[in-house]
Design an enzyme around this catalytic site. Structure first.
Site, PDB file in Angstrom:
ATOM      1  N   CYS A   4       0.834  -1.210   0.000  1.00  0.00           N
ATOM      2  CA  CYS A   4       0.000   0.000   0.000  1.00  0.00           C
ATOM      3  C   CYS A   4       0.867   1.258   0.000  1.00  0.00           C
ATOM      4  O   CYS A   4       2.017   1.238   0.463  1.00  0.00           O
ATOM      5  CB  CYS A   4      -0.893   0.035   1.233  1.00  0.00           C
ATOM      6  SG  CYS A   4      -2.205  -1.197   1.237  1.00  0.00           S
ATOM      7  N   GLU A  47       0.665   3.895   1.878  1.00  0.00           N
ATOM      8  CA  GLU A  47       1.028   4.365   3.219  1.00  0.00           C
ATOM      9  C   GLU A  47       2.251   3.619   3.738  1.00  0.00           C
ATOM     10  O   GLU A  47       3.168   4.220   4.319  1.00  0.00           O
ATOM     11  CB  GLU A  47      -0.135   4.157   4.194  1.00  0.00           C
ATOM     12  CG  GLU A  47      -1.409   4.901   3.811  1.00  0.00           C
ATOM     13  CD  GLU A  47      -2.334   4.089   2.908  1.00  0.00           C
ATOM     14  OE1 GLU A  47      -1.840   3.312   2.060  1.00  0.00           O
ATOM     15  OE2 GLU A  47      -3.553   4.243   3.055  1.00  0.00           O
ATOM     16  N   CYS A 107      -2.278  -0.987   7.213  1.00  0.00           N
ATOM     17  CA  CYS A 107      -1.556   0.296   7.217  1.00  0.00           C
ATOM     18  C   CYS A 107      -1.773   1.042   8.525  1.00  0.00           C
ATOM     19  O   CYS A 107      -0.851   1.680   9.041  1.00  0.00           O
ATOM     20  CB  CYS A 107      -1.988   1.151   6.031  1.00  0.00           C
ATOM     21  SG  CYS A 107      -1.329   0.526   4.476  1.00  0.00           S
TER      22      CYS A 107
HETATM   23  N1  THU Z   1      -4.341   0.481  -1.221  1.00  0.00           N
HETATM   24  C1  THU Z   1      -3.455   1.366  -0.676  1.00  0.00           C
HETATM   25  O1  THU Z   1      -2.467   1.758  -1.312  1.00  0.00           O
HETATM   26  N2  THU Z   1      -3.666   1.788   0.594  1.00  0.00           N
HETATM   27  C2  THU Z   1      -4.713   1.391   1.387  1.00  0.00           C
HETATM   28  O2  THU Z   1      -4.739   1.716   2.567  1.00  0.00           O
HETATM   29  C3  THU Z   1      -5.801   0.614   0.802  1.00  0.00           C
HETATM   30  C4  THU Z   1      -5.499  -0.020  -0.512  1.00  0.00           C
HETATM   31  C5  THU Z   1      -4.090   0.009  -2.573  1.00  0.00           C
HETATM   32  C6  THU Z   1      -3.614  -1.420  -2.616  1.00  0.00           C
HETATM   33  C7  THU Z   1      -4.063  -1.865  -3.989  1.00  0.00           C
HETATM   34  O3  THU Z   1      -3.035  -1.547  -4.921  1.00  0.00           O
HETATM   35  C8  THU Z   1      -5.270  -1.012  -4.286  1.00  0.00           C
HETATM   36  O4  THU Z   1      -5.277   0.041  -3.339  1.00  0.00           O
HETATM   37  C9  THU Z   1      -6.582  -1.768  -4.192  1.00  0.00           C
HETATM   38  O5  THU Z   1      -6.651  -2.475  -2.991  1.00  0.00           O
END
Ligand code: THU
Length: 146
Positions: free
Chosen positions: A69, A71, A105
């Site tokens: 993710c 974060e 996260c």
């Molecule tokens: N995602 C994030 O980058 N941060 C989060 O807190 C929630 C989800 C991204 C991971 C993945 O690449 C996409 O969003 C869909 O889940």
């Protein structure tokens, strides 16, 4: 347009124009996402207690469970630079609504900050202003191991 690759600073005062500036850094970071599977772009701009900004974007993998993710990418970048205390986090995404940080996260952020202010915004529309304490109440953390 803010450049996610360029080191930036933020005084963290919380005034609305400063929050907007930080959101712009997060939106610029989101554009760098590697997300060919979900097509969702997420950017994070994490402000240290000294005002340094660390950006991150989501990095997906063909083995889906290995996705990182935005974060956590920002946290890893900061820790690798020797920075482990934070005061503000802006999260931007390509979704129309504010994409809130996932549970994993929230726990990773909790490792380094209990009183983190968090701003979340989608590609348009309202911004959610919240805190890590609100998103992860009664949390488990490093002091529980002592
Ligand atoms: N995602 C994030 O980058 N941060 C989060 O807190 C929630 C989800 C991204 C991971 C993945 O690449 C996409 O969003 C869909 O889940």
């Amino acid at each position: 347009m803010a450049d996610a690759k360029k080191p930036a600073r933020n005084s963290g005062g919380g005034a609305d124009d400063e929050i907007q500036d930080l959101m712009r850094v997060a939106h610029a970071a989101a554009v760098l996402a590697h997300s060919p599977y979900s097509k969702i772009q997420v950017g994070a701009a994490l402000v240290s207690t000294s005002g340094e900004i660390f950006t991150g974007c989501n990095v997906e993998n063909a083995s889906f469970g290995l996705t990182i993710c935005a974060e956590r990418a920002a946290v890893a970048k900061a820790v690798a630079a020797g920075v482990t205390t934070f005061r503000t986090l802006a999260i931007a995404s390509s979704q129309p609504h504010p994409l809130m940080p996932c549970g994993a996260c929230r726990q990773v952020l909790r490792e380094f900050a209990t009183d983190l202010v968090i701003h979340v915004q989608g590609r348009e529309g309202p911004r959610v202003d919240t805190t890590l304490a609100e998103l992860l109440p009664r949390s488990f953390g490093p002091s529980d191991l002592g």
